[in-house]
Design an enzyme around this catalytic site. Sequence first.
Site, mmCIF file in Angstrom:
data_model
loop_
_atom_site.group_PDB
_atom_site.id
_atom_site.type_symbol
_atom_site.label_atom_id
_atom_site.label_comp_id
_atom_site.label_asym_id
_atom_site.label_seq_id
_atom_site.Cartn_x
_atom_site.Cartn_y
_atom_site.Cartn_z
ATOM 1 N N GLY A 88 0.819 -1.206 0.000
ATOM 2 C CA GLY A 88 0.000 0.000 0.000
ATOM 3 C C GLY A 88 0.850 1.251 0.000
ATOM 4 O O GLY A 88 2.069 1.202 0.216
ATOM 5 N N ASN A 89 0.220 2.386 -0.232
ATOM 6 C CA ASN A 89 0.922 3.664 -0.191
ATOM 7 C C ASN A 89 -0.049 4.775 0.188
ATOM 8 O O ASN A 89 -1.250 4.677 -0.052
ATOM 9 C CB ASN A 89 1.637 3.974 -1.511
ATOM 10 C CG ASN A 89 0.954 3.351 -2.714
ATOM 11 O OD1 ASN A 89 -0.045 3.870 -3.202
ATOM 12 N ND2 ASN A 89 1.463 2.209 -3.169
ATOM 13 N N THR A 131 8.941 3.986 -1.842
ATOM 14 C CA THR A 131 8.725 2.657 -2.412
ATOM 15 C C THR A 131 9.488 1.587 -1.640
ATOM 16 O O THR A 131 10.597 1.822 -1.140
ATOM 17 C CB THR A 131 9.151 2.628 -3.899
ATOM 18 O OG1 THR A 131 8.747 1.390 -4.472
ATOM 19 C CG2 THR A 131 10.649 2.786 -4.071
ATOM 20 N N HIS A 177 -4.033 4.052 -0.784
ATOM 21 C CA HIS A 177 -4.111 2.925 -1.716
ATOM 22 C C HIS A 177 -3.647 1.678 -0.990
ATOM 23 O O HIS A 177 -2.600 1.690 -0.322
ATOM 24 C CB HIS A 177 -3.229 3.164 -2.935
ATOM 25 C CG HIS A 177 -3.029 1.935 -3.772
ATOM 26 N ND1 HIS A 177 -4.077 1.226 -4.319
ATOM 27 C CD2 HIS A 177 -1.891 1.275 -4.137
ATOM 28 C CE1 HIS A 177 -3.597 0.191 -4.993
ATOM 29 N NE2 HIS A 177 -2.272 0.193 -4.892
ATOM 30 N N SER A 179 6.795 6.179 -3.822
ATOM 31 C CA SER A 179 6.028 4.980 -4.162
ATOM 32 C C SER A 179 5.930 4.808 -5.670
ATOM 33 O O SER A 179 5.812 5.785 -6.415
ATOM 34 C CB SER A 179 4.613 5.093 -3.585
ATOM 35 O OG SER A 179 3.751 4.147 -4.167
ATOM 36 N N SER A 180 5.957 3.569 -6.120
ATOM 37 C CA SER A 180 5.828 3.288 -7.557
ATOM 38 C C SER A 180 4.475 3.736 -8.089
ATOM 39 O O SER A 180 4.293 3.883 -9.297
ATOM 40 C CB SER A 180 6.022 1.795 -7.825
ATOM 41 O OG SER A 180 5.073 1.024 -7.108
ATOM 42 N N GLU A 181 3.519 3.983 -7.183
ATOM 43 C CA GLU A 181 2.184 4.423 -7.595
ATOM 44 C C GLU A 181 2.009 5.937 -7.471
ATOM 45 O O GLU A 181 0.886 6.437 -7.466
ATOM 46 C CB GLU A 181 1.114 3.729 -6.739
ATOM 47 C CG GLU A 181 1.115 2.218 -6.822
ATOM 48 C CD GLU A 181 0.597 1.678 -8.146
ATOM 49 O OE1 GLU A 181 0.534 2.454 -9.128
ATOM 50 O OE2 GLU A 181 0.267 0.493 -8.203
ATOM 51 N N TYR A 198 -22.712 12.795 7.961
ATOM 52 C CA TYR A 198 -22.411 11.473 8.508
ATOM 53 C C TYR A 198 -20.963 11.090 8.238
ATOM 54 O O TYR A 198 -20.364 11.554 7.291
ATOM 55 C CB TYR A 198 -23.332 10.420 7.872
ATOM 56 C CG TYR A 198 -23.173 9.023 8.438
ATOM 57 C CD1 TYR A 198 -23.880 8.630 9.563
ATOM 58 C CD2 TYR A 198 -22.307 8.117 7.846
ATOM 59 C CE1 TYR A 198 -23.738 7.357 10.088
ATOM 60 C CE2 TYR A 198 -22.147 6.839 8.362
ATOM 61 C CZ TYR A 198 -22.867 6.470 9.482
ATOM 62 O OH TYR A 198 -22.708 5.207 9.992
#
Length: 219
Positions: A30-31, A45, A94, A73-75, A210
């Site tokens: 995740g990132n 990463t 993510h 991060s690679s994303e 909410y």
Amino acid sequence: MTVSDLEARQAIIDACLEMNALGINQGTSGNVSRRHGEGMLISPTSTPYETLVPEDIVFMAWDGEVDGRLPPSSEWRFHLDIMKARPEVNAVVHAHPTYCTTIAIMGRKIPAIHYMVAVAGGSDIRCAPYATFGTAELSAHAVEALRDRKACLLAQHGMIAVGSSLSQAMWLAVEVETLARQYHGALQIGEPPVLSEEEIENVIKRMASYGLRDNGAAA
């Protein structure tokens, strides 16, 4: 590095650790990112979350220029593109939660099987088409799947949740995984009934205040 910089970076580390503690992510898959000044801060990463210190968190400007001792991060691309496309989004989470990813492997969206689908902004949680991780193609798919939404699935990949703050995005990520688990369970019995568009619109109006409250900060 100012105190606010350190706090912003530590908040990302805390969120990464929380993802794994909550069981919505595994390892370093995740990132997490958050809007910061003229760009964003993002987790690096392939670095174990337990070893991260604030100086490891990477700053990326809106033009993609990087300032950090570790690679982002690679994303990073869809984090950056989502924030550039959505000024109201201050944080992106993510992860690869088991049930979200199972549904995404099947290329399915999460329909309105429960009124809580509305917390993601509409009558379903879309599944973006598959594209190789880290690519501009995947980023474009993600931005489109998030149109008028706060969460989406990524085919054969995982899930994205966004929010006005990091705590909001994390809260939503957990809610989406819960919905995915419920959908998966219902599918074991048969194709579940879904709520109408009209009812989801009614729920969205009633849910105006909410969910997890925050003070508008990006933390």
